[in-house]
Design an enzyme around this catalytic site. Structure first.
Site, mmCIF file in Angstrom:
data_model
loop_
_atom_site.group_PDB
_atom_site.id
_atom_site.type_symbol
_atom_site.label_atom_id
_atom_site.label_comp_id
_atom_site.label_asym_id
_atom_site.label_seq_id
_atom_site.Cartn_x
_atom_site.Cartn_y
_atom_site.Cartn_z
ATOM 1 N N ARG A 2 10.341 25.668 54.496
ATOM 2 C CA ARG A 2 10.434 25.428 55.939
ATOM 3 C C ARG A 2 11.685 24.681 56.368
ATOM 4 N NH1 ARG A 2 5.209 25.633 54.617
ATOM 5 N NH2 ARG A 2 3.996 27.171 55.770
ATOM 6 N N ASP A 13 1.553 40.029 62.005
ATOM 7 C CA ASP A 13 1.689 39.581 60.624
ATOM 8 C C ASP A 13 0.691 38.463 60.392
ATOM 9 O OD1 ASP A 13 2.390 38.702 58.141
ATOM 10 O OD2 ASP A 13 4.453 38.194 58.650
ATOM 11 N N HIS A 28 10.217 34.007 46.218
ATOM 12 C CA HIS A 28 10.207 34.463 47.613
ATOM 13 C C HIS A 28 11.210 33.639 48.408
ATOM 14 C CE1 HIS A 28 8.854 35.708 51.564
ATOM 15 N NE2 HIS A 28 7.968 36.526 51.044
ATOM 16 N N GLU A 39 11.249 43.510 51.440
ATOM 17 C CA GLU A 39 9.819 43.571 51.765
ATOM 18 C C GLU A 39 9.611 44.279 53.099
ATOM 19 O OE1 GLU A 39 7.703 39.877 51.302
ATOM 20 O OE2 GLU A 39 5.988 40.579 52.469
ATOM 21 N N HIS A 84 -2.310 37.525 57.724
ATOM 22 C CA HIS A 84 -2.990 37.893 56.485
ATOM 23 C C HIS A 84 -4.455 37.489 56.529
ATOM 24 C CE1 HIS A 84 1.116 37.679 54.165
ATOM 25 N NE2 HIS A 84 1.206 38.302 55.329
ATOM 26 N N GLU A 132 -1.210 36.756 48.993
ATOM 27 C CA GLU A 132 -0.673 35.762 49.946
ATOM 28 C C GLU A 132 -1.739 35.550 51.006
ATOM 29 O OE1 GLU A 132 2.701 38.161 51.082
ATOM 30 O OE2 GLU A 132 4.074 36.836 50.015
ATOM 31 N N TYR A 180 11.581 30.652 54.730
ATOM 32 C CA TYR A 180 11.284 31.293 56.019
ATOM 33 C C TYR A 180 12.429 31.317 57.024
ATOM 34 C CZ TYR A 180 6.349 31.036 54.655
ATOM 35 O OH TYR A 180 5.162 31.181 54.019
ATOM 36 N N ASP A 218 4.088 45.150 51.090
ATOM 37 C CA ASP A 218 3.044 44.239 51.557
ATOM 38 C C ASP A 218 1.996 45.058 52.305
ATOM 39 O OD1 ASP A 218 1.607 42.440 53.419
ATOM 40 O OD2 ASP A 218 2.985 40.900 52.687
ATOM 41 N N HIS A 252 1.399 43.951 56.005
ATOM 42 C CA HIS A 252 2.534 44.332 56.853
ATOM 43 C C HIS A 252 2.546 45.844 57.106
ATOM 44 C CE1 HIS A 252 4.909 40.562 55.303
ATOM 45 N NE2 HIS A 252 3.831 40.242 55.975
ATOM 46 N N HIS A 270 2.462 43.015 47.528
ATOM 47 C CA HIS A 270 1.804 41.860 48.140
ATOM 48 C C HIS A 270 0.469 42.348 48.651
ATOM 49 C CE1 HIS A 270 5.626 39.245 49.002
ATOM 50 N NE2 HIS A 270 5.226 39.189 47.753
ATOM 51 N N HIS A 281 12.370 38.797 53.162
ATOM 52 C CA HIS A 281 12.035 39.315 54.494
ATOM 53 C C HIS A 281 13.339 39.728 55.166
ATOM 54 C CE1 HIS A 281 7.909 37.181 55.030
ATOM 55 N NE2 HIS A 281 7.990 37.863 53.922
#
Ligand code: ZN
Ligand code: MN
Ligand code: MN
Length: 286
Positions: free
Chosen positions: A43, A233, A73, A149, A235, A265, A76, A183, A186, A220, A113
């Site tokens: 973050r 998005d 990964h 992804e 999950h 995830e 963000y 994913d 997604h 994913h 991403h």
């Protein structure tokens, strides 16, 4: 690659404390052969260099516990599709750093991403993503593979259509060092149905026709809170969302998908956690 009859199945685990603790956590919740981490706080923009002691421990534990496909990964904040020069440059620096860090840690795959074109149009976004990946791969000469992804198709997002991923792969033109992470949440949110055997068959066929199944390296495995084509998005626990148990059973039983590494995830809340989702996946895998 997968010599056992069971799934290669893991989850995204925390590195809190020190990076090697992620491996302990993966073991604790029942991961088999694979797990995924952020190599640092996802973050923020700031990060510290990897501690060589921790790297050594991480590598030892990964080997000792039989995790042959650890996955990294991207954090963000970076947006490698950004039309803003400043944000693009900053994001590219992070991509370069993450490629290096994964290399140090012995992680072969880095899921990325594809970001947002911020209203400038999908073609600009596609160009930017390809530029970022090409530059990063030139700068960092190791064997880490960037995994593009597929996205849920949120406003201005790049990479929700298989055609967009194909175009980016073509522009980068390095089949050894770029591949795809699929994913399920997604894809479903982007409009690719996965709710039953027939739907899964059709979506996989589309993937194969447009991208090519040989480029698919990691899945994913997430259920979706949003409806088919909702572009949300969000999950959900396996079987509790709009894809549902029948869909995941079909995904796990598809011969082109069955032996790939699956990474959860999914949320952690009153209704479940990674441990319960791993059990659910094993049950559906059969
Ligand atoms: Zn991701
Ligand atoms: Mn994902
Ligand atoms: Mn997501």
């Amino acid at each position: 690659m997968n010599m056992t009859t069971g799934p290669v199945l893991g989850a995204h685990v925390s590195i809190a404390g020190s990076i090697d603790k992620a491996v302990d956590r993966a073991v604790e919740i029942g991961c088999i052969g694979t797990f995924q981490i952020f190599t640092r706080n996802p973050r923020g923009w700031e990060f510290k260099k990897l501690n060589p002691e921790e790297v050594k421990l991480f590598r030892e534990k990964v080997t000792a516990k039989g995790f042959f496909v650890p996955v990294g990964h991207m954090p963000y904040l970076p947006n490698i599709a950004s039309p803003s020069k400043q944000l693009f440059t900053k994001s590219l620096k992070v991509l370069i750093a993450e490629l290096e860090r994964c290399g140090e840690l012995g992680i072969k795959f880095l899921a990325v991403h594809l970001g947002s074109h911020m209203g400038k149009g999908i073609n600009i976004g596609i160009q930017r993503v390809a530029d970022a990946c090409r530059t990063a791969l030139e700068k960092v000469q190791n064997d880490v593979v960037i995994l593009l992804e597929n996205m849920a198709g949120q406003k201005n997002s790049v990479g929700s259509r298989f055609e967009e991923l194909r175009e980016i792969l073509d522009l980068i033109g390095d089949e050894k060092r770029v591949a795809v992470c699929f994913d399920t949440c997604h894809a479903f949110a982007a409009g690719y149905d996965l709710r039953n055997e027939e739907a899964v068959e059709k979506t996989v066929e589309q993937f194969d026709n447009v991208i090519g199944l040989k480029h698919l390296k990691v899945i994913h495995i997430n259920d979706s809170k949003g409806e088919l084509g909702s572009h949300l998005d969000r999950h959900e626990h396996i079987g509790m969302g709009m894809i549902g148990e029948e869909g995941f059973r079909a995904i796990f039983h598809h011969k082109a998908l069955r032996n790939l590494p699956f990474i959860l995830e999914t949320p952690e809340d009153k209704r479940g956690n990674f441990r319960t989702n791993i059990l659910k996946c094993k049950e559906l895998y059969g």
